[in-house]
Design a protein around this motif. Structure first.
Motif, PDB file in Angstrom:
ATOM      1  N   PRO A  48      36.006 -56.046  50.915  1.00  0.00           N
ATOM      2  CA  PRO A  48      36.775 -55.372  49.857  1.00  0.00           C
ATOM      3  C   PRO A  48      36.219 -54.015  49.441  1.00  0.00           C
ATOM      4  N   TYR A  49      35.242 -53.483  50.157  1.00  0.00           N
ATOM      5  CA  TYR A  49      34.605 -52.222  49.771  1.00  0.00           C
ATOM      6  C   TYR A  49      35.618 -51.082  49.606  1.00  0.00           C
ATOM      7  N   ALA A  50      36.478 -50.896  50.596  1.00  0.00           N
ATOM      8  CA  ALA A  50      37.433 -49.783  50.532  1.00  0.00           C
ATOM      9  C   ALA A  50      38.370 -49.930  49.342  1.00  0.00           C
ATOM     10  N   THR A  51      38.779 -51.136  49.068  1.00  0.00           N
ATOM     11  CA  THR A  51      39.654 -51.365  47.923  1.00  0.00           C
ATOM     12  C   THR A  51      38.929 -51.022  46.627  1.00  0.00           C
ATOM     13  N   ALA A  52      37.689 -51.429  46.518  1.00  0.00           N
ATOM     14  CA  ALA A  52      36.914 -51.115  45.314  1.00  0.00           C
ATOM     15  C   ALA A  52      36.653 -49.617  45.196  1.00  0.00           C
ATOM     16  N   MET A  53      36.422 -48.949  46.324  1.00  0.00           N
ATOM     17  CA  MET A  53      36.209 -47.505  46.271  1.00  0.00           C
ATOM     18  C   MET A  53      37.462 -46.772  45.811  1.00  0.00           C
ATOM     19  N   CYS A  54      38.598 -47.396  46.016  1.00  0.00           N
ATOM     20  CA  CYS A  54      39.849 -46.794  45.543  1.00  0.00           C
ATOM     21  C   CYS A  54      39.929 -46.802  44.021  1.00  0.00           C
ATOM     22  N   LEU A  55      39.013 -47.466  43.364  1.00  0.00           N
ATOM     23  CA  LEU A  55      38.899 -47.391  41.914  1.00  0.00           C
ATOM     24  C   LEU A  55      37.987 -46.239  41.501  1.00  0.00           C
ATOM     25  N   ALA A  56      36.990 -45.935  42.308  1.00  0.00           N
ATOM     26  CA  ALA A  56      36.057 -44.851  41.986  1.00  0.00           C
ATOM     27  C   ALA A  56      36.715 -43.483  42.144  1.00  0.00           C
ATOM     28  N   MET A  57      37.524 -43.317  43.161  1.00  0.00           N
ATOM     29  CA  MET A  57      38.139 -42.007  43.399  1.00  0.00           C
ATOM     30  C   MET A  57      39.032 -41.545  42.249  1.00  0.00           C
ATOM     31  N   ALA A  91      30.400 -42.828  39.475  1.00  0.00           N
ATOM     32  CA  ALA A  91      29.065 -42.912  40.079  1.00  0.00           C
ATOM     33  C   ALA A  91      28.464 -44.296  39.872  1.00  0.00           C
ATOM     34  N   LEU A  92      28.654 -44.883  38.706  1.00  0.00           N
ATOM     35  CA  LEU A  92      28.143 -46.228  38.446  1.00  0.00           C
ATOM     36  C   LEU A  92      28.811 -47.247  39.368  1.00  0.00           C
ATOM     37  N   LEU A  93      30.117 -47.154  39.520  1.00  0.00           N
ATOM     38  CA  LEU A  93      30.835 -48.069  40.412  1.00  0.00           C
ATOM     39  C   LEU A  93      30.335 -47.915  41.847  1.00  0.00           C
ATOM     40  N   ARG A  94      30.186 -46.680  42.315  1.00  0.00           N
ATOM     41  CA  ARG A  94      29.683 -46.454  43.679  1.00  0.00           C
ATOM     42  C   ARG A  94      28.276 -47.040  43.854  1.00  0.00           C
TER      43      ARG A  94
END
Length: 91
Positions: free
Chosen positions: A39-48, A60-63
């Motif tokens: 699920p990394y890519a999906t979670a990174m879609c929250l950071a962007m 930055a905290l999420l990453r």
């Protein structure tokens, strides 16, 4: 770059600033129901979008959390771990 579970993307309209953030992957029918999708890519879609709307510290905290999760027992098989999709999600 890694497998499809690591790829994420952004489409941002330069005129309006409207944006779409999404993971880049297919349906992966061979792993349906196995709990091994990363699920990394999906979670990174929250950071962007957090960055996009000016919340760089939260992004930055999420990453940072996501990077730490990748190096634990929660790492999924595509990264050489034995973790499951569910185990990736911090409690």
């Amino acid at each position: 770059m890694g497998g499809l579970g690591l790829a994420y993307s952004a489409s941002i309209c330069p005129e309006t600033g409207f944006a779409l953030f999404e993971p880049v992957h297919g349906s992966a029918p061979d792993i349906v129901g196995k709990g091994v999708a990363h699920p990394y890519a999906t979670a990174m879609c929250l950071a962007m979008p957090l960055d996009h709307i000016g919340h760089a510290d939260a992004a930055a905290l999420l990453r940072s959390c996501l990077r730490q999760t990748q190096h634990t027992d929660a790492a999924t098989p595509d990264l050489g771990g034995m973790g499951t999709t569910h185990a990736f999600i911090p409690k």
